[in-house]
Design an enzyme around this catalytic site. Structure first.
Site, PDB file in Angstrom:
ATOM      1  N   GLY A 154       0.477  -4.915   0.789  1.00 49.86           N
ATOM      2  CA  GLY A 154      -0.701  -4.955  -0.086  1.00 49.86           C
ATOM      3  C   GLY A 154      -0.411  -5.623  -1.426  1.00 49.86           C
ATOM      4  O   GLY A 154      -1.326  -6.166  -2.055  1.00 49.86           O
ATOM      5  N   GLU A 182       4.598  -5.028   7.096  1.00 45.99           N
ATOM      6  CA  GLU A 182       3.896  -3.906   7.747  1.00 45.99           C
ATOM      7  C   GLU A 182       4.378  -3.697   9.176  1.00 45.99           C
ATOM      8  O   GLU A 182       4.337  -2.586   9.702  1.00 45.99           O
ATOM      9  CB  GLU A 182       2.379  -4.163   7.759  1.00 45.99           C
ATOM     10  CG  GLU A 182       1.715  -4.096   6.390  1.00 45.99           C
ATOM     11  CD  GLU A 182       1.678  -5.414   5.644  1.00 45.99           C
ATOM     12  OE1 GLU A 182       2.426  -6.358   6.012  1.00 45.99           O
ATOM     13  OE2 GLU A 182       0.903  -5.519   4.683  1.00 45.99           O
ATOM     14  N   ALA A 207       0.867  -1.178   0.000  1.00 45.40           N
ATOM     15  CA  ALA A 207       0.000   0.000   0.000  1.00 45.40           C
ATOM     16  C   ALA A 207       0.904   1.227   0.000  1.00 45.40           C
ATOM     17  O   ALA A 207       2.067   1.162   0.423  1.00 45.40           O
ATOM     18  CB  ALA A 207      -0.875  -0.018   1.243  1.00 45.40           C
ATOM     19  N   GLU A 232      -0.773  -9.194  -0.773  1.00 42.03           N
ATOM     20  CA  GLU A 232      -2.213  -9.423  -0.545  1.00 42.03           C
ATOM     21  C   GLU A 232      -2.982  -9.402  -1.862  1.00 42.03           C
ATOM     22  O   GLU A 232      -3.885 -10.210  -2.073  1.00 42.03           O
ATOM     23  CB  GLU A 232      -2.751  -8.363   0.434  1.00 42.03           C
ATOM     24  CG  GLU A 232      -2.150  -8.538   1.824  1.00 42.03           C
ATOM     25  CD  GLU A 232      -2.392  -7.346   2.741  1.00 42.03           C
ATOM     26  OE1 GLU A 232      -2.012  -6.210   2.359  1.00 42.03           O
ATOM     27  OE2 GLU A 232      -2.958  -7.536   3.821  1.00 42.03           O
TER      28      GLU A 232
HETATM   29  N1  CAA Z   1       4.617   3.155  -0.734  1.00 36.64           N
HETATM   30  C1  CAA Z   1       5.020   4.312  -1.292  1.00 36.64           C
HETATM   31  N2  CAA Z   1       6.200   4.446  -1.956  1.00 36.64           N
HETATM   32  C2  CAA Z   1       6.971   3.347  -2.054  1.00 36.64           C
HETATM   33  C3  CAA Z   1       6.598   2.112  -1.480  1.00 36.64           C
HETATM   34  C4  CAA Z   1       5.348   2.039  -0.803  1.00 36.64           C
HETATM   35  N3  CAA Z   1       4.882   0.902  -0.272  1.00 36.64           N
HETATM   36  N4  CAA Z   1       7.593   1.213  -1.721  1.00 36.64           N
HETATM   37  C5  CAA Z   1       8.538   1.870  -2.430  1.00 36.64           C
HETATM   38  N5  CAA Z   1       8.170   3.165  -2.625  1.00 36.64           N
HETATM   39  C6  CAA Z   1       8.910   4.220  -3.324  1.00 36.64           C
HETATM   40  C7  CAA Z   1      10.083   4.698  -2.481  1.00 36.64           C
HETATM   41  O1  CAA Z   1       9.661   5.648  -1.521  1.00 36.64           O
HETATM   42  C8  CAA Z   1      10.963   5.281  -3.563  1.00 36.64           C
HETATM   43  O2  CAA Z   1      10.461   6.527  -3.921  1.00 36.64           O
HETATM   44  P1  CAA Z   1      11.447   7.825  -3.946  1.00 36.64           P
HETATM   45  O3  CAA Z   1      12.439   7.482  -5.022  1.00 36.64           O
HETATM   46  O4  CAA Z   1      10.537   8.951  -4.289  1.00 36.64           O
HETATM   47  O5  CAA Z   1      12.076   7.907  -2.612  1.00 36.64           O
HETATM   48  C9  CAA Z   1      10.732   4.346  -4.761  1.00 36.64           C
HETATM   49  O6  CAA Z   1       9.490   3.689  -4.503  1.00 36.64           O
HETATM   50  C10 CAA Z   1      11.821   3.289  -4.908  1.00 36.64           C
HETATM   51  O7  CAA Z   1      11.915   2.605  -3.662  1.00 36.64           O
HETATM   52  P2  CAA Z   1      13.339   2.372  -2.921  1.00 36.64           P
HETATM   53  O8  CAA Z   1      14.282   3.481  -3.219  1.00 36.64           O
HETATM   54  O9  CAA Z   1      13.036   2.102  -1.473  1.00 36.64           O
HETATM   55  O10 CAA Z   1      13.815   1.054  -3.677  1.00 36.64           O
HETATM   56  P3  CAA Z   1      14.781  -0.084  -3.117  1.00 36.64           P
HETATM   57  O11 CAA Z   1      15.094  -0.951  -4.279  1.00 36.64           O
HETATM   58  O12 CAA Z   1      15.902   0.504  -2.349  1.00 36.64           O
HETATM   59  O13 CAA Z   1      13.892  -0.905  -2.050  1.00 36.64           O
HETATM   60  C11 CAA Z   1      11.892  -2.040  -1.301  1.00 36.64           C
HETATM   61  C12 CAA Z   1      12.775  -1.642  -2.508  1.00 36.64           C
HETATM   62  C13 CAA Z   1      12.613  -3.065  -0.414  1.00 36.64           C
HETATM   63  C14 CAA Z   1      10.628  -2.659  -1.866  1.00 36.64           C
HETATM   64  C15 CAA Z   1      11.554  -0.779  -0.462  1.00 36.64           C
HETATM   65  O14 CAA Z   1      11.059   0.231  -1.344  1.00 36.64           O
HETATM   66  C16 CAA Z   1      10.512  -0.993   0.600  1.00 36.64           C
HETATM   67  O15 CAA Z   1      10.820  -1.536   1.645  1.00 36.64           O
HETATM   68  N6  CAA Z   1       9.249  -0.555   0.342  1.00 36.64           N
HETATM   69  C17 CAA Z   1       8.186  -0.603   1.325  1.00 36.64           C
HETATM   70  C18 CAA Z   1       7.653  -2.010   1.487  1.00 36.64           C
HETATM   71  C19 CAA Z   1       6.563  -2.025   2.544  1.00 36.64           C
HETATM   72  O16 CAA Z   1       6.767  -1.704   3.683  1.00 36.64           O
HETATM   73  N7  CAA Z   1       5.351  -2.426   2.127  1.00 36.64           N
HETATM   74  C20 CAA Z   1       4.185  -2.469   3.013  1.00 36.64           C
HETATM   75  C21 CAA Z   1       3.386  -1.198   2.872  1.00 36.64           C
HETATM   76  S1  CAA Z   1       2.071  -1.056   4.067  1.00 36.64           S
HETATM   77  C22 CAA Z   1       0.846  -2.066   3.484  1.00 36.64           C
HETATM   78  O17 CAA Z   1       0.961  -2.659   2.419  1.00 36.64           O
HETATM   79  C23 CAA Z   1      -0.376  -2.163   4.357  1.00 36.64           C
HETATM   80  C24 CAA Z   1      -1.378  -3.145   3.930  1.00 36.64           C
HETATM   81  O18 CAA Z   1      -1.281  -4.324   4.132  1.00 36.64           O
HETATM   82  C25 CAA Z   1      -2.580  -2.697   3.292  1.00 36.64           C
END
Ligand code: CAA
Length: 258
Positions: free
Chosen positions: A109, A132, A65, A112
């Site tokens: 998400g 999460e 998400a 999911e």
């Molecule tokens: N939401 C918003 N933006 C996201 C994102 C997310 N879930 N995941 C990645 N991005 C964005 C980053 O902020 C970044 O944007 P900027 O360049 O503007 O900073 C861009 O995508 C590239 O990401 P990274 O620079 O972090 O890329 P990476 O290769 O270094 O890492 C990754 C990749 C391991 C997937 C890392 O991006 C990450 O950990 N993302 C978050 C994963 C996460 O926590 N997901 C759960 C979200 S909460 C949820 O999903 C709740 C639910 O169940 C409904």
């Protein structure tokens, strides 16, 4: 219809829906979830579509998400708007089969969403996770429930409590995905599977999907009875006559969804 966050193509009776927010690794924001629900609804109502494939990019199916969109929300906003309460449900109501073709990250998400599809084919670079917990929250689109049903309590707890990722080999071993293929083969494999499904009788495809889904919602005896009744109902279709006649006449069946 043109979407902001999706690319949709229909080819050979298959709707290919590509999540397209590369700047955010296909994070699921409200626009994307609304567009996805809309694209699935129109695929379901389109006679030219007999199977759907949802995919992302080679780096990310979807990284979860959208954290930027959620970060400043309050409880009242989340509860008051029933955040994630509408679009994901409408994805689950799609009657035509949906294959998730997953490469790269399928997190939160994203994992999911893949689990809401009927089955998952993944590339060897896929990484699944419910991280999460690292954000001080928990899964909110069914991850605690579906992952537990797919891989069992121990692994689901491990994934949700530590936030660790599962690679493609572990995902296949644990029953989360149906097939793992080299990255270059992902789309050919998923499209071939979709076209194979598209060539069947849509009546029996939808009945089989309803029966398998029923396994998650009911007791064994009730599920078996539900299946048997739908099995009996297949004998009211022309496609049953055609399928069995084609077998006996040693030819390919010509199904007409009747
Ligand atoms: N939401 C918003 N933006 C996201 C994102 C997310 N879930 N995941 C990645 N991005 C964005 C980053 O902020 C970044 O944007 P900027 O360049 O503007 O900073 C861009 O995508 C590239 O990401 P990274 O620079 O972090 O890329 P990476 O290769 O270094 O890492 C990754 C990749 C391991 C997937 C890392 O991006 C990450 O950990 N993302 C978050 C994963 C996460 O926590 N997901 C759960 C979200 S909460 C949820 O999903 C709740 C639910 O169940 C409904």
């Amino acid at each position: 219809m043109a979407y902001q966050t999706l690319i949709v193509e229909i080819e050979d009776n298959v709707a290919l829906i590509r999540l397209n927010r590369p700047e955010a690794l296909n994070a699921l924001n409200s626009v994307l979830l609304g567009e996805l629900a809309d694209a699935l609804k129109s695929a379901d109502g389109n006679d030219k579509v007999r199977c759907v494939v949802i995919t992302g990019s080679e780096k990310a199916f979807a990284a979860g998400a959208d954290i930027k969109e959620m970060s400043s929300k309050t409880y009242v906003e989340m509860f008051g708007t029933n955040f994630f309460g509408t679009e994901p449900d409408s994805i689950g109501r799609t009657r035509k089969p949906i294959i998730a073709a997953v490469a790269g990250y399928a997190l939160g998400g994203g994992c999911e969403l893949a689990m809401m599809c009927d089955f998952i084919i993944c590339a060897d670079n896929a990484k699944f996770g419910q991280p999460e917990i690292n954000l001080g929250i928990i899964a909110g689109i069914g991850g605690t429930q579906r992952l537990t049903r797919f891989v069992g309590k121990s692994k689901a707890m491990d994934m949700h409590l530590t936030g660790r990722f599962m690679d493609a080999a572990e995902a296949e071993r644990s029953g989360l995905v149906s097939r793992v293929v080299p990255l270059a083969q992902l789309m050919p494999e998923a499209m071939a599977a979709a076209q194979k499904i598209a060539a069947k009788s849509q009546i029996s495809v939808m009945a089989a999907k309803e029966c398998v889904d029923r396994a998650y919602e009911t007791t064994l005896n009730e599920g078996v009875l539900f299946e048997r009744r739908l099995f009996h109902s297949m004998f009211a279709t022309e496609d049953q006559k055609e399928g069995m006649a084609a077998f006996l006449e040693k030819r390919e069946p010509q199904f007409r969804d009747k």
